[in-house]
Design an enzyme around this catalytic site. Structure first.
Site, PDB file in Angstrom:
ATOM      1  N   SER A   1       1.227  -5.696 -38.026  1.00  0.00           N
ATOM      2  CA  SER A   1       0.217  -6.709 -37.713  1.00  0.00           C
ATOM      3  C   SER A   1       0.891  -7.966 -37.161  1.00  0.00           C
ATOM      4  O   SER A   1       1.910  -8.413 -37.689  1.00  0.00           O
ATOM      5  CB  SER A   1      -0.577  -7.076 -38.967  1.00  0.00           C
ATOM      6  OG  SER A   1      -1.168  -5.937 -39.563  1.00  0.00           O
TER       7      SER A   1
ATOM      8  N   HIS B   1      10.581  -3.176 -21.820  1.00  0.00           N
ATOM      9  CA  HIS B   1      11.504  -4.267 -21.504  1.00  0.00           C
ATOM     10  C   HIS B   1      11.364  -5.453 -22.454  1.00  0.00           C
ATOM     11  O   HIS B   1      11.751  -6.574 -22.097  1.00  0.00           O
ATOM     12  CB  HIS B   1      11.367  -4.721 -20.051  1.00  0.00           C
ATOM     13  CG  HIS B   1      12.628  -5.345 -19.503  1.00  0.00           C
ATOM     14  ND1 HIS B   1      13.890  -4.870 -19.781  1.00  0.00           N
ATOM     15  CD2 HIS B   1      12.828  -6.421 -18.688  1.00  0.00           C
ATOM     16  CE1 HIS B   1      14.793  -5.603 -19.164  1.00  0.00           C
ATOM     17  NE2 HIS B   1      14.176  -6.564 -18.499  1.00  0.00           N
TER      18      HIS B   1
ATOM     19  N   SER C   1       8.414 -13.777 -14.307  1.00  0.00           N
ATOM     20  CA  SER C   1       8.481 -14.399 -15.631  1.00  0.00           C
ATOM     21  C   SER C   1       7.073 -14.702 -16.146  1.00  0.00           C
ATOM     22  O   SER C   1       6.189 -15.074 -15.374  1.00  0.00           O
ATOM     23  CB  SER C   1       9.283 -15.700 -15.561  1.00  0.00           C
ATOM     24  OG  SER C   1       9.163 -16.434 -16.761  1.00  0.00           O
TER      25      SER C   1
END
EC number: 3.5.1.-
Length: 756
Positions: free
Chosen positions: A690, A170, A330
């Site tokens: 990275s 997600h 959240s």
């Protein structure tokens, strides 16, 4: 009645809607056909003989595919195979998927995206499952169907719709464009066959690697809470749930993390799967760099810890951080505040006294979104590491799987002994257009809207037609903004046919949820499915909600939360009884597994696979270098010296990065290399996977572009001489000839990194 006034944004939207009508007519007339096959040159190439890489990655694509189960051995445990493969797709000329914000297109790369596959098979090889955690916003139905088709061609009936789970992490910073239903295609601004094929290839490759790596081993499970990384972004909706139910829980978010630890028979680590409920939206809707967000950073840290000496994205250990019931959760833990005044806007409408809902935004704990993603991701990683280290409860028992396709628009739900309700054709409510405190829409629509607006209703009716009385009545109290279930041109706007799937591994049940459960929805669901298993003899089951699986159907709130019509409820597309329908359907699967009657279940109506889709309107144009310059030439050089903590920045003559999704000659857009006196050669220290590196692509006119590479020098960097290399592909187009994509590279001047 007061005269209706329009904001400048609304006036602009009216103009846009008129233009969209013209464009829609043109599109429906022409019906863009998706582009043909995409060139996939998988030769990794040699990036130059003067560079030495770290230890060779053990994960290589197999050259032969064994479709038979592994030979039976006398051991207690499972066959375990893990695999990781790149599924980044385009990092330019494509929308980012998740926020639905126009103009939030990809313009570079923060981290690569990966598909991580875990195959677990009974010790006698009789049954198996494949769980795949993919760093995408969600899994599309088209993606799943194509992956299953390719698996069938490679392995026959070994990997099937019932025993393969595809789950999206997600992240809201991955590419769009891989869907087949019209609403998602419009949000993507077109279907991208280039990205679709790249994603399919990466997912299948990760499963191939896991299949090849199958070996005897053991699995352990552990659970524990993660603190200080979540808030509920719709707390007023959560409070709609019965007080007696809320009293059973200490928080309005699920803090529990479930971890599976996989080891071989010698106790050597193979991999990890973690399920945890949090939105990967630390990176907000101003971001333009493709990345895996907070959950991806957790996976990155875990794999770097276990694969010492390997570059990111390489090494044998695979860590999957999968989504769960994150619908109202959240990571922006400082909560919502008005960006113009600083005051709290944690109210039922998420709106500000000055500026309205567009000013109400939540923020994370860091100095910026990059910092917040790493703070939240590190906390998740640390807890997973602790749970992994202390995991001692072994998972034992057979592997079972059950799957059905269900028409979610027509499910009869037994509410109680006397009352039967039904699900609805898909529709989105007004508050869907408001967005959330993690990403507001900019429209003058608030969350918690329970009445329609004459202005927007008129626009909708003129463009799309009026919703039927049936769909209006079914979705009440939702005021319908888009009656997607009644829109079928050029293809249906939302799915009717949805995957329902459970896979069990001993006392663990993984429920593949085709959307986003809210916190309380997930709690009710787990409790009900566990009771169903118990009722038919499977005691003490751990039920895991695995989110964003197989097909995307937006959100699933409780019936009570639905009444408040905040964003999550307005996005519960099958109506107020959606959760009850899912509980009923998944309970049937649990019963079938527990009673060994899965074979008696019907497979259900097969979903469609649409051939002709609206393609992206962004053309493929030839890349050009400025007169007198070449691709890869340095435009802005590095300084001679930097200190730890500073940022190295080099700009090159660039080309469109989307070319590299077609011709994959290079496996990275960049490397940071250190000169090693001991070998008299350059050693790759960092690549584009990275988190210390960033690639920004600056698009110019008529095929001109620049690429800026940044390296944020970490405290762990050793003093010495370094350089940055840039790898790209340019599209060359000659008159009356097919386009060719050519590889190139650029190298910065050497620079020195000194200690602070």
């Amino acid at each position: 009645m007061a005269k209706r006034t329009f904001s400048s944004l609304e006036a602009f939207l009216i103009f846009l809607l008129v233009m969209m009508t013209v464009i829609t007519v043109a599109l429906l007339t022409l019906l863009f056909v998706t582009s043909g096959t995409i060139e996939n040159n998988k030769d990794s190439g040699n990036h130059g003989s003067s560079t030495t890489q770290g230890p060779a990655a053990t994960q290589t694509s197999p050259t032969t595919h064994i479709s038979e189960p592994p030979p039976s051995q006398n051991f207690s445990g499972y066959y375990i195979g893990v695999g990781r493969a790149d599924c980044t797709g385009q990092v330019s000329d494509i929308n980012l998927m998740g926020y639905g914000k126009s103009g939030q297109n990809a313009q570079g790369l923060l981290t690569r995206l990966y598909s991580r596959a875990f195959i677990l098979a009974d010790s006698d090889g009789s049954n198996r499952m494949a769980f795949v955690s993919v760093e995408l916003c969600m899994i599309s139905q088209r993606l799943r169907l194509e992956v299953l088709k390719q698996l069938q061609s490679k392995y026959g009936s070994l990997y099937r719709r019932d025993n393969v789970i595809l789950s999206g992490t997600h992240t809201h910073s991955g590419p769009a464009g891989y869907f087949q239903y019209t609403l998602y295609i419009l949000a993507s601004e077109g279907f991208s066959n280039r990205t679709f094929q790249y994603l399919v290839s990466g997912i299948v490759k990760s499963i191939e690697i896991a299949h090849t790596n199958l070996k005897p081993g053991k699995i352990f499970i552990n659970k524990g809470n993660v603190a200080n990384v979540q808030i509920n972004r719709s707390p007023s909706s959560y409070l709609q749930n019965p007080p007696s139910e809320r009293a059973r829980y200490s928080s309005d978010t699920d803090k529990e993390m479930v971890v599976l630890k996989m080891v071989d028979l010698k106790g050597e680590d193979l991999g990890l799967i973690s399920w945890f409920a949090i939105h990967p939206v630390s990176m907000n809707n101003s971001n333009h760099l493709v990345n895996s967000d907070n959950m991806g950073y957790a996976a990155y840290l875990f794999e770097q810890e276990k694969n010492r000496g390997y570059l990111p994205g390489q090494g044998p250990f695979v860590a999957g951080f999968a989504s769960s019931n994150l619908g109202d959760v959240s990571p922006n833990i400082l909560g919502p505040h008005c960006t113009n005044t600083g005051e709290s806007c944690d109210n039922e409408k998420s709106t500000c006294p000055v500026g309205g809902p567009s000013m109400c935004m939540a923020s994370g704990p860091g100095q910026d979104m990059f910092d917040s993603a790493q703070i939240i991701g590190r906390a998740i990683y640390q807890r997973a590491k602790e749970l992994h280290h202390s995991a001692s409860q072994e998972v034992t028992g057979p592997v079972f799987a059950a799957h059905q396709w269900v028409n979610m628009t027509d499910v009869s739900v037994q509410i109680n002994a006397t009352h039967v309700a039904k699900t609805c054709k898909p529709a989105l409510g007004y508050s869907f257009a408001a967005g959330t405190i993690d990403g507001v829409s900019g429209l003058n629509i608030t969350q918690g809207t329970t009445e329609g607006d004459l202005f927007w209703d008129t626009i909708r009716d003129q463009l799309l037609g009026k919703p039927s009385e049936e769909i209006i009545e079914c979705h009440k109290p939702k005021p319908i903004l888009l009656h997607t279930g009644e829109l079928t041109k050029p293809h249906p706007w939302h799915p009717d046919i949805v995957d329902i799937q459970i896979v069990t591994l001993g006392s663990l049940a993984i429920a593949a949820i085709p959307g986003e459960f809210t916190t309380m929805s997930g709690r009710r669901f787990r409790e009900a499915v566990k009771k169903e298993f118990e009722l038919y003899g499977m005691k003490d089951m751990t039920v895991v909600v695995s989110g964003l699986c197989n097909v995307y159907t937006h959100y699933i709130t409780t019936y009570e939360e639905y009444q408040a019509q905040r964003y999550e409820a307005a996005s519960t597309i099958y109506g107020p009884h959606t959760l009850s329908a899912y509980i009923q359907l998944f309970s049937d699967l649990a019963k079938a597994i527990a009673t060994d009657t899965v074979a008696n279940m019907s497979s259900g109506p097969e979903p469609p696979f649409f051939e002709n889709l609206i393609a992206t309107l962004i053309p493929n144009i030839a890349d050009r270098a400025p007169i007198g310059r070449q691709f890869g030439e340095v435009l802005q050089a590095a300084k001679p010296e930097y200190r730890v903590g500073e940022v190295v920045e080099v700009t090159f003559v660039g080309a469109n990065p989307k070319n590299s999704a077609e011709n994959q000659t290079h496996e990275t857009f960049l490397t940071v290399e250190k000169y090693e006196d001991s070998i008299a050669d350059w050693q790759i220290m960092y690549n584009d996977a990275s988190w210390e590196t960033r690639l920004y692509w600056h698009k110019g006119l008529l095929g001109l572009s620049n690429a800026t590479i940044e390296w944020y020098i970490p405290d762990t960097a050793q003093p010495g001489i370094y350089r940055i290399r840039y790898f790209g592909h340019n599209r060359k187009q000659e008159l009356l000839k097919p386009a060719v994509i050519l590889a190139f590279e650029g190298i910065s001047s050497p620079f020195e990194v000194v200690a602070t």
